[in-house]
Design a protein around this motif. Structure first.
Motif, PDB file in Angstrom:
ATOM      1  N   LYS A 293       0.776  -1.176  -0.065  1.00 14.88           N
ATOM      2  CA  LYS A 293       0.014  -0.160  -0.032  1.00 14.88           C
ATOM      3  C   LYS A 293       0.870   1.321   0.087  1.00 14.88           C
ATOM      4  CE  LYS A 293      -3.939   2.129   2.447  1.00 14.88           C
ATOM      5  NZ  LYS A 293      -4.868   2.106   3.361  1.00 14.88           N
ATOM      6  N   HIS A 294       0.812   2.131  -1.129  1.00 15.74           N
ATOM      7  CA  HIS A 294       1.206   3.457  -0.970  1.00 15.74           C
ATOM      8  C   HIS A 294       0.439   4.341  -2.013  1.00 15.74           C
ATOM      9  CE1 HIS A 294       2.721   1.345  -4.626  1.00 15.74           C
ATOM     10  NE2 HIS A 294       2.934   2.646  -5.198  1.00 15.74           N
ATOM     11  N   THR A 295       0.604   5.595  -1.998  1.00 13.06           N
ATOM     12  CA  THR A 295      -0.214   6.458  -2.838  1.00 13.06           C
ATOM     13  C   THR A 295       0.737   7.284  -3.865  1.00 13.06           C
ATOM     14  OG1 THR A 295      -0.061   8.424  -1.223  1.00 13.06           O
ATOM     15  CG2 THR A 295      -1.747   7.037  -0.768  1.00 13.06           C
ATOM     16  N   TRP A 296       0.008   7.872  -4.791  1.00 15.82           N
ATOM     17  CA  TRP A 296       0.707   8.604  -5.903  1.00 15.82           C
ATOM     18  C   TRP A 296      -0.204   9.749  -6.087  1.00 15.82           C
ATOM     19  CZ3 TRP A 296       5.665   7.900  -7.621  1.00 15.82           C
ATOM     20  CH2 TRP A 296       6.107   6.596  -7.454  1.00 15.82           C
ATOM     21  N   LYS A 297       0.241  10.908  -6.142  1.00 18.36           N
ATOM     22  CA  LYS A 297      -0.469  12.123  -6.601  1.00 18.36           C
ATOM     23  C   LYS A 297       0.132  12.742  -7.606  1.00 18.36           C
ATOM     24  CE  LYS A 297      -3.332  15.390  -4.031  1.00 18.36           C
ATOM     25  NZ  LYS A 297      -3.641  16.277  -2.505  1.00 18.36           N
ATOM     26  N   ARG A 298      -0.629  13.187  -8.712  1.00 16.37           N
ATOM     27  CA  ARG A 298       0.018  13.944  -9.858  1.00 16.37           C
ATOM     28  C   ARG A 298      -0.587  15.420  -9.865  1.00 16.37           C
ATOM     29  NH1 ARG A 298       3.215  13.303 -14.486  1.00 16.37           N
ATOM     30  NH2 ARG A 298       1.903  13.721 -16.373  1.00 16.37           N
ATOM     31  N   ALA A 299       0.060  16.227  -9.672  1.00 18.71           N
ATOM     32  CA  ALA A 299      -0.261  17.611  -9.618  1.00 18.71           C
ATOM     33  C   ALA A 299       0.020  18.276 -11.047  1.00 18.71           C
ATOM     34  CB  ALA A 299       0.071  18.508  -8.711  1.00 18.71           C
TER      35      ALA A 299
ATOM     36  N   LEU B 157      -6.663   6.899  -8.451  1.00 17.76           N
ATOM     37  CA  LEU B 157      -5.820   7.354  -9.176  1.00 17.76           C
ATOM     38  C   LEU B 157      -6.280   8.889  -9.115  1.00 17.76           C
ATOM     39  CD1 LEU B 157      -5.412   5.190 -12.432  1.00 17.76           C
ATOM     40  CD2 LEU B 157      -3.966   5.302 -10.724  1.00 17.76           C
ATOM     41  N   GLU B 158      -5.106   9.974  -8.974  1.00 16.94           N
ATOM     42  CA  GLU B 158      -5.472  11.195  -8.854  1.00 16.94           C
ATOM     43  C   GLU B 158      -4.608  12.116  -9.653  1.00 16.94           C
ATOM     44  OE1 GLU B 158      -5.896  14.783  -5.662  1.00 16.94           O
ATOM     45  OE2 GLU B 158      -6.071  12.689  -4.814  1.00 16.94           O
TER      46      GLU B 158
END
Length: 102
Positions: A61-67, A91-92
């Motif tokens: 478990k981990h997160t990715w955030k693309r700005a 997905l963000e």
């Protein structure tokens, strides 16, 4: 060409940083955060097929955030087709969010 990347080859204290850099270099830049309580054991197997690269990723478990800053910094257009075989994914990108399930 078939390529394998595996965090098992990296000292445990540096595995998530390695994973972050690997994914950003192989795919697209983004911010990430480790959400796993266990050692970060992850792997990517990639196979190039002409201009397309097929990859299988397995990770805790981990997160990715693309700005927007990430989108602007990438020179190429990328398309990501994601299939979740087990678990869930979110997905963000630029404020748009979608949830994936198996």
């Amino acid at each position: 060409m078939r390529t394998l990347f595996n965090t098992a080859e990296v000292a445990e204290a540096h595995r998530f940083e390695y994973w972050h850099d690997l994914v950003c270099n192989q795919f697209v830049s983004a911010d990430s955060a480790n959400k796993s309580d266990s050692p970060f054991d992850a792997a990517i197997v990639s196979q190039d097929m002409g201009r397309i690269s097929l990859s299988r990723m397995q990770a805790p478990k981990h997160t990715w955030k693309r700005a927007m800053k990430h989108v602007r910094s990438d020179d190429d257009e990328h398309y990501l087709l994601g299939i979740v075989a087990k678990g869930t994914g979110v997905l963000e990108q630029i404020g748009r969010v979608t949830q994936q399930t198996a």
